[in-house]
Motif scaffolding. Sequence first.
Motif, PDB file in Angstrom:
ATOM      1  N   ILE A   1      17.648 -24.969 -24.882  1.00 12.24           N
ATOM      2  CA  ILE A   1      17.292 -23.760 -25.626  1.00 12.24           C
ATOM      3  C   ILE A   1      16.800 -22.685 -24.668  1.00 12.24           C
ATOM      4  N   TYR A   2      16.011 -23.092 -23.657  1.00 13.12           N
ATOM      5  CA  TYR A   2      15.464 -22.121 -22.707  1.00 13.12           C
ATOM      6  C   TYR A   2      16.535 -21.497 -21.821  1.00 13.12           C
ATOM      7  N   HIS A   3      17.734 -22.061 -21.826  1.00 15.87           N
ATOM      8  CA  HIS A   3      18.834 -21.436 -21.088  1.00 15.87           C
ATOM      9  C   HIS A   3      19.329 -20.182 -21.809  1.00 15.87           C
ATOM     10  N   HIS A   4      18.997 -20.059 -23.094  1.00 14.73           N
ATOM     11  CA  HIS A   4      19.510 -18.954 -23.908  1.00 14.73           C
ATOM     12  C   HIS A   4      18.424 -18.000 -24.386  1.00 14.73           C
ATOM     13  N   VAL A   5      17.197 -18.478 -24.547  1.00 18.27           N
ATOM     14  CA  VAL A   5      16.087 -17.635 -24.994  1.00 18.27           C
ATOM     15  C   VAL A   5      14.867 -17.957 -24.147  1.00 18.27           C
ATOM     16  N   GLN A   6      13.937 -17.005 -24.107  1.00 17.09           N
ATOM     17  CA  GLN A   6      12.773 -17.176 -23.236  1.00 17.09           C
ATOM     18  C   GLN A   6      11.644 -17.961 -23.882  1.00 17.09           C
ATOM     19  N   GLY A   7      11.633 -18.047 -25.200  1.00 18.96           N
ATOM     20  CA  GLY A   7      10.560 -18.793 -25.841  1.00 18.96           C
ATOM     21  C   GLY A   7      10.349 -18.352 -27.268  1.00 18.96           C
ATOM     22  N   ARG A   8       9.219 -18.758 -27.822  1.00 17.81           N
ATOM     23  CA  ARG A   8       8.939 -18.543 -29.235  1.00 17.81           C
ATOM     24  C   ARG A   8       8.948 -17.065 -29.650  1.00 17.81           C
ATOM     25  N   PRO A   9       8.278 -16.143 -28.908  1.00 21.45           N
ATOM     26  CA  PRO A   9       8.309 -14.739 -29.340  1.00 21.45           C
ATOM     27  C   PRO A   9       9.727 -14.189 -29.453  1.00 21.45           C
ATOM     28  N   GLU A  10      10.587 -14.539 -28.524  1.00 18.16           N
ATOM     29  CA  GLU A  10      11.964 -14.056 -28.590  1.00 18.16           C
ATOM     30  C   GLU A  10      12.692 -14.642 -29.806  1.00 18.16           C
ATOM     31  N   ILE A  11      12.412 -15.896 -30.124  1.00 16.51           N
ATOM     32  CA  ILE A  11      13.057 -16.509 -31.285  1.00 16.51           C
ATOM     33  C   ILE A  11      12.578 -15.846 -32.572  1.00 16.51           C
ATOM     34  N   ILE A  12      11.289 -15.529 -32.646  1.00 16.02           N
ATOM     35  CA  ILE A  12      10.777 -14.859 -33.847  1.00 16.02           C
ATOM     36  C   ILE A  12      11.445 -13.502 -34.019  1.00 16.02           C
ATOM     37  N   ASN A  13      11.582 -12.758 -32.925  1.00 19.07           N
ATOM     38  CA  ASN A  13      12.286 -11.485 -33.030  1.00 19.07           C
ATOM     39  C   ASN A  13      13.760 -11.689 -33.352  1.00 19.07           C
ATOM     40  N   GLY A  14      14.312 -12.815 -32.901  1.00 19.17           N
ATOM     41  CA  GLY A  14      15.685 -13.138 -33.251  1.00 19.17           C
ATOM     42  C   GLY A  14      15.840 -13.449 -34.726  1.00 19.17           C
ATOM     43  N   ILE A  15      14.859 -14.150 -35.284  1.00 23.73           N
ATOM     44  CA  ILE A  15      14.859 -14.415 -36.731  1.00 23.73           C
ATOM     45  C   ILE A  15      14.841 -13.093 -37.488  1.00 23.73           C
ATOM     46  N   ARG A  16      13.997 -12.187 -37.056  1.00 25.93           N
ATOM     47  CA  ARG A  16      13.927 -10.864 -37.691  1.00 25.93           C
ATOM     48  C   ARG A  16      15.278 -10.162 -37.607  1.00 25.93           C
ATOM     49  N   SER A  17      15.911 -10.269 -36.437  1.00 22.63           N
ATOM     50  CA  SER A  17      17.197  -9.616 -36.243  1.00 22.63           C
ATOM     51  C   SER A  17      18.270 -10.194 -37.150  1.00 22.63           C
ATOM     52  N   VAL A  18      18.262 -11.501 -37.332  1.00 22.55           N
ATOM     53  CA  VAL A  18      19.232 -12.148 -38.222  1.00 22.55           C
ATOM     54  C   VAL A  18      19.051 -11.640 -39.651  1.00 22.55           C
ATOM     55  N   ILE A  19      17.801 -11.600 -40.116  1.00 29.22           N
ATOM     56  CA  ILE A  19      17.533 -11.109 -41.475  1.00 29.22           C
ATOM     57  C   ILE A  19      17.954  -9.653 -41.586  1.00 29.22           C
ATOM     58  N   GLY A  20      17.614  -8.849 -40.580  1.00 29.06           N
ATOM     59  CA  GLY A  20      17.976  -7.438 -40.598  1.00 29.06           C
ATOM     60  C   GLY A  20      19.477  -7.217 -40.565  1.00 29.06           C
ATOM     61  N   SER A  21      20.182  -7.989 -39.739  1.00 27.09           N
ATOM     62  CA  SER A  21      21.641  -7.856 -39.657  1.00 27.09           C
ATOM     63  C   SER A  21      22.296  -8.203 -40.981  1.00 27.09           C
ATOM     64  N   ASP A  22      21.819  -9.272 -41.610  1.00 27.47           N
ATOM     65  CA  ASP A  22      22.366  -9.664 -42.911  1.00 27.47           C
ATOM     66  C   ASP A  22      22.076  -8.595 -43.962  1.00 27.47           C
ATOM     67  N   ALA A  23      20.870  -8.005 -43.884  1.00 26.68           N
ATOM     68  CA  ALA A  23      20.513  -6.959 -44.845  1.00 26.68           C
ATOM     69  C   ALA A  23      21.399  -5.732 -44.669  1.00 26.68           C
ATOM     70  N   LEU A  24      21.618  -5.328 -43.424  1.00 26.44           N
ATOM     71  CA  LEU A  24      22.480  -4.173 -43.173  1.00 26.44           C
ATOM     72  C   LEU A  24      23.913  -4.454 -43.604  1.00 26.44           C
ATOM     73  N   ALA A  25      24.370  -5.677 -43.384  1.00 32.48           N
ATOM     74  CA  ALA A  25      25.750  -6.032 -43.748  1.00 32.48           C
ATOM     75  C   ALA A  25      25.979  -5.980 -45.250  1.00 32.48           C
ATOM     76  N   SER A  26      24.909  -6.162 -46.034  1.00 31.63           N
ATOM     77  CA  SER A  26      25.051  -6.127 -47.495  1.00 31.63           C
ATOM     78  C   SER A  26      25.396  -4.735 -47.995  1.00 31.63           C
ATOM     79  N   GLY A  27      25.037  -3.693 -47.231  1.00 30.30           N
ATOM     80  CA  GLY A  27      25.348  -2.326 -47.609  1.00 30.30           C
ATOM     81  C   GLY A  27      24.436  -1.733 -48.657  1.00 30.30           C
ATOM     82  N   ASP A  28      23.444  -2.485 -49.125  1.00 31.50           N
ATOM     83  CA  ASP A  28      22.603  -2.002 -50.223  1.00 31.50           C
ATOM     84  C   ASP A  28      21.750  -0.797 -49.831  1.00 31.50           C
ATOM     85  N   PHE A  29      21.489  -0.629 -48.540  1.00 26.51           N
ATOM     86  CA  PHE A  29      20.637   0.473 -48.111  1.00 26.51           C
ATOM     87  C   PHE A  29      21.308   1.832 -48.328  1.00 26.51           C
TER      88      PHE A  29
END
Length: 207
Positions: free
Chosen positions: A44-72
Amino acid sequence: MGRPRTAILSPEKIYRAALELVDEVGDFTLPGLARKLSVSPSSIYHHVQGRPEIINGIRSVIGSDALASGDFFTAGPDWRDRAAAWARSYRRALGQHAKAIPLLVGEAVTDKATLDIYEHLAAVFVEQGFAANDVVVAVTVLDSFMLGSALDMASPELSWLADPEAQPALHGAFAGASLEGKRSELGFEAGVDAIIAYLETLLPVRS
């Protein structure tokens, strides 16, 4: 044995697996995430630096899915409708992952998808002529209310089990209420209307 043609891991795979764990149990650990992905923690550490980066990645996944829905982008030209649509859309997206919200609020937003979501909201107010201070207040109050309402989406419909003798006002209100819709939805809409009505008072007077 040669290397596989496609990588077993990628940052997005890690983020989405972590989000699945958060949805299930409310948090994630690096060892638990490694077990879910059937890899070693060092992989896992070969791809991400640690927990803070993963948390921001989780946020990004939710945000990307939200934007893809087009509801905004479904509301009309009126800024009030656009601001309300933003709150409804992002609340719906976050409400699907309510257990992730306590993790997300502990880290500053740095990912592009989520920043684009908030840029969309800020632009609504800037284009309308709100002063810089008022744009910050407007974004903050809608964000705060939306986050709390997203958490409330995961709450029981009857969230306060009041005793008729110890809490008579609360018990009586819930016992006598005949709401036309879900409590959380009605409360959210009332709150958004109140916030937007207040924000209208911040607009500069136009001669």
